[in-house]
Scaffold this active site. Sequence first.
Site, PDB file in Angstrom:
ATOM      1  N   TYR A   1       0.828  -1.203   0.000  1.00 13.42           N
ATOM      2  CA  TYR A   1       0.000   0.000   0.000  1.00 13.42           C
ATOM      3  C   TYR A   1       0.863   1.254   0.000  1.00 13.42           C
ATOM      4  CZ  TYR A   1      -3.906   3.109   0.783  1.00 13.42           C
ATOM      5  OH  TYR A   1      -4.834   4.105   0.622  1.00 13.42           O
TER       6      TYR A   1
ATOM      7  N   PHE B   1      -7.029  22.323 -23.948  1.00 16.11           N
ATOM      8  CA  PHE B   1      -7.254  20.888 -24.072  1.00 16.11           C
ATOM      9  C   PHE B   1      -8.481  20.566 -23.230  1.00 16.11           C
ATOM     10  CE2 PHE B   1      -6.954  16.406 -23.060  1.00 16.11           C
ATOM     11  CZ  PHE B   1      -6.921  15.904 -24.343  1.00 16.11           C
ATOM     12  N   THR B   2      -9.290  19.617 -23.731  1.00 19.82           N
ATOM     13  CA  THR B   2     -10.608  19.348 -23.134  1.00 19.82           C
ATOM     14  C   THR B   2     -10.572  19.187 -21.604  1.00 19.82           C
ATOM     15  OG1 THR B   2     -10.239  17.034 -23.684  1.00 19.82           O
ATOM     16  CG2 THR B   2     -11.528  18.319 -25.243  1.00 19.82           C
TER      17      THR B   2
ATOM     18  N   ASP C   1       2.063  21.004 -19.727  1.00 22.72           N
ATOM     19  CA  ASP C   1       1.335  19.760 -20.009  1.00 22.72           C
ATOM     20  C   ASP C   1       2.294  18.963 -20.881  1.00 22.72           C
ATOM     21  OD1 ASP C   1      -0.117  17.706 -21.039  1.00 22.72           O
ATOM     22  OD2 ASP C   1      -1.926  18.874 -21.419  1.00 22.72           O
TER      23      ASP C   1
ATOM     24  N   LYS D   1       0.399   8.514 -23.396  1.00 22.27           N
ATOM     25  CA  LYS D   1       0.812   8.952 -24.726  1.00 22.27           C
ATOM     26  C   LYS D   1       2.292   8.589 -24.906  1.00 22.27           C
ATOM     27  CE  LYS D   1      -3.273  10.995 -24.148  1.00 22.27           C
ATOM     28  NZ  LYS D   1      -3.481  12.305 -23.668  1.00 22.27           N
TER      29      LYS D   1
ATOM     30  N   ARG E   1     -12.457  16.422 -33.842  1.00 21.79           N
ATOM     31  CA  ARG E   1     -11.849  17.476 -33.029  1.00 21.79           C
ATOM     32  C   ARG E   1     -12.325  18.788 -33.650  1.00 21.79           C
ATOM     33  NH1 ARG E   1     -11.478  16.008 -28.315  1.00 21.79           N
ATOM     34  NH2 ARG E   1      -9.640  14.999 -27.496  1.00 21.79           N
TER      35      ARG E   1
ATOM     36  N   PHE F   1     -18.292  15.339 -26.302  1.00 23.59           N
ATOM     37  CA  PHE F   1     -17.866  14.541 -27.465  1.00 23.59           C
ATOM     38  C   PHE F   1     -17.747  13.058 -27.157  1.00 23.59           C
ATOM     39  CE2 PHE F   1     -13.469  13.925 -26.077  1.00 23.59           C
ATOM     40  CZ  PHE F   1     -13.321  14.947 -25.165  1.00 23.59           C
TER      41      PHE F   1
HETATM   42  C1  LIG Z   1      -4.570  13.007 -22.965  1.00 21.02           C
HETATM   43  C2  LIG Z   1      -4.223  14.368 -22.611  1.00 21.02           C
HETATM   44  C3  LIG Z   1      -4.467  14.874 -21.325  1.00 21.02           C
HETATM   45  C4  LIG Z   1      -5.224  14.103 -20.270  1.00 21.02           C
HETATM   46  O1  LIG Z   1      -4.619  12.910 -19.936  1.00 21.02           O
HETATM   47  P1  LIG Z   1      -5.455  11.587 -19.588  1.00 21.02           P
HETATM   48  O2  LIG Z   1      -4.394  10.591 -19.279  1.00 21.02           O
HETATM   49  O3  LIG Z   1      -6.267  11.228 -20.797  1.00 21.02           O
HETATM   50  O4  LIG Z   1      -6.316  11.889 -18.424  1.00 21.02           O
HETATM   51  C5  LIG Z   1      -4.043  16.156 -21.051  1.00 21.02           C
HETATM   52  N1  LIG Z   1      -3.440  16.918 -21.984  1.00 21.02           N
HETATM   53  C6  LIG Z   1      -3.212  16.469 -23.231  1.00 21.02           C
HETATM   54  C7  LIG Z   1      -2.539  17.352 -24.214  1.00 21.02           C
HETATM   55  C8  LIG Z   1      -3.601  15.195 -23.585  1.00 21.02           C
HETATM   56  O5  LIG Z   1      -3.382  14.770 -24.832  1.00 21.02           O
END
Ligand SMILES: *Cc1c(COP(=O)(O)O)cnc(C)c1O
Length: 460
Positions: free
Chosen positions: A75, A127-128, A218, A261, A385, A452
Site C-alpha cells: 500500500y 485541451f478538453t 502539459d 501517450k 476534433r 464529445f
Molecule cells: C490526454 C491528454 C491529457 C489528459 O490525460 P489523460 O491521461 O487522458 O487523463 C491532457 N493533456 C493532453 C494534451 C492530452 O493529450
Amino acid sequence: MKLSKRSWAEPFKIKMVELLKMTTAAQREKAIKEAGYNTFLLKSEDVYIDLLTDSGTSAMSDQQWSGLMLGDEAYAGSKNFYKLEQAMKNFYGYKYLIPTHQGRGAENILSQVMIKKGDIIPGNMYFTTTRLHQELAGGTFIDVIIDEAHDPENLFPFKGNIDLNKLNTLIKKHGAKKIPYVCVAVTVNLAGGQPVSMKNLKQLRQLTHKHGIKIMLDMTRIAENAYFIQQHENGYAKKSIAAIVKEICTYTDGATFSGKKDALVNIGGFLAVNDKKIYEEASNLVVVYEGLHTYGGLAGRDMEAMAIGIQESVQDDHMKARIGQVMYLGDKMLEAGIPIVLPVGGHGIFIDAKRFLPHVKQVQFPAQALAAALYADSGVRAMERGIVSAGRNTKTGDHYYPKLELVRLTIPRRVYTQAHMDVISESVQHVYENRKKIKGLNMVYEPKYLRFFQARFQKL
Ligand SMILES: *Cc1c(COP(=O)(O)O)cnc(C)c1O
C-alpha cells in the site's frame, strides 16, 4: 512535396499479435447508426484499424511486460514508486513526483491547489480535460497561442508557440496576481500536434519570471515535441531527444503528465513540481482523489511499466520511427490531395473537415459526420476534433465555434504497420471521392461535460 526523404523502419520486431475482426459494409453501417454516429460509442471489436486516440493504446515492449511481474503491491512505499520517481528525475528533472491514475487526475489536483475563483489561466490552445479542471476550480482559460495555429494551411514549423504579446496584454489587463500560472502544452494536441520551439519557451520564461508567474507544462507528448526541435530548430540537430526533453523542463516549474501517450503505457500519469509548498498541498489532496502519494491510483506494476516506458520514449531511434510513420501517412494524404493540417504534427493526421465537406455547415457537425463516414467505409475509427469537442460557453450557453474543424487520425505507438497506413489512406481517398453524398448531423443527446465522448447524433 515529400515530408520524409529516406525510408524509416521500426527499431523492433513483433513477438505477439492481436487478431482483428473483419466486417462488411452492412455491418459497419448498422454499428455506426447504433453508436449514434459517435465513434466513441462503437464497440472496439467492430473496429478494424483503431485511430481513435494514441492514448493508452501503445504496444508495450517485452521489457515493460516483464516489468509488470516486478510489481510491488504494498500500500505504501512501493519499490516501483521509487523507480518511477528516479526515472522522472533523470529524464525530466523535477524535484517532486505525485503519481496519478492518468493525466486528468494530475490536472484536477494542480487546478485545485493553484487556482482561486476568478483567476485567469493563459494557455496555448485549450485541451478538453485541462480546461474543464481549470473551470471547475473557478478559473477561466484564455487562449494565447499564436494566430498561425488556427490556420490549418500555415506552414510555420512551431505553431504551438505562445504569443508573448497576447500574454503581455493579458497580464497588463488582469494583473499578474490573477494569473497563478501559464499552462503550456508541448505538441499542442488540438492544433494538430504542433510543437513549441525552445526559443519560445525561453522567452516565455523571461516574461513570466519578470511578473512572478509560474509555468506549468502539459508534458504529455514532450518527446514528440523534442523531435521537432531536433529536426527544425537552429542549434539542436546534434542534441539527443533526451537532452532536449530535459532542457524543455528546465524552463518550467512543474508539469502534468499523461503516461498514456509518450510513455508507452496503457494507464498512468503524474504531477511533478519543484515548489515544496505546492508539493505538500498536492500530496495531501492526492489522498482524497487518487490514493496514497506513493501510488496515486496506480498499481505498483503500472508504475514500473511507466518508468521503463519513459526511458524508451526518449530514444532517438524510437522517435524517428514513431514520427516517420505519421509522416508516411501524411505523404500519402498529400499525394492524394486530401486537405490536412500542415505541417503534419507528432501524433496523427488531422483532416480539415471544413475543406473536405464545404457543403456541411459547422452547426451540422462536419467533422463528426466525416469520422462516421470513414468508419462506414472501411472500419477505420477516427475522432472528431471540432465543434463537438469544443463544447459550450458556460456563460452564454452557445456552442464554441472553433476555427479548426478536424477529424483526427491518431496513430498508436508501435501498433500498426505500413500496410495499415496504406489501407487508411485508400479509405480516406474513397470517402473523399464520394464526399458530396455525406450529409450533416443533428445532435439528439448532449451530455453536460465533455460531450464529445457520449453525444448521440442522427443523419439530417
Ligand atoms: C490526454 C491528454 C491529457 C489528459 O490525460 P489523460 O491521461 O487522458 O487523463 C491532457 N493533456 C493532453 C494534451 C492530452 O493529450
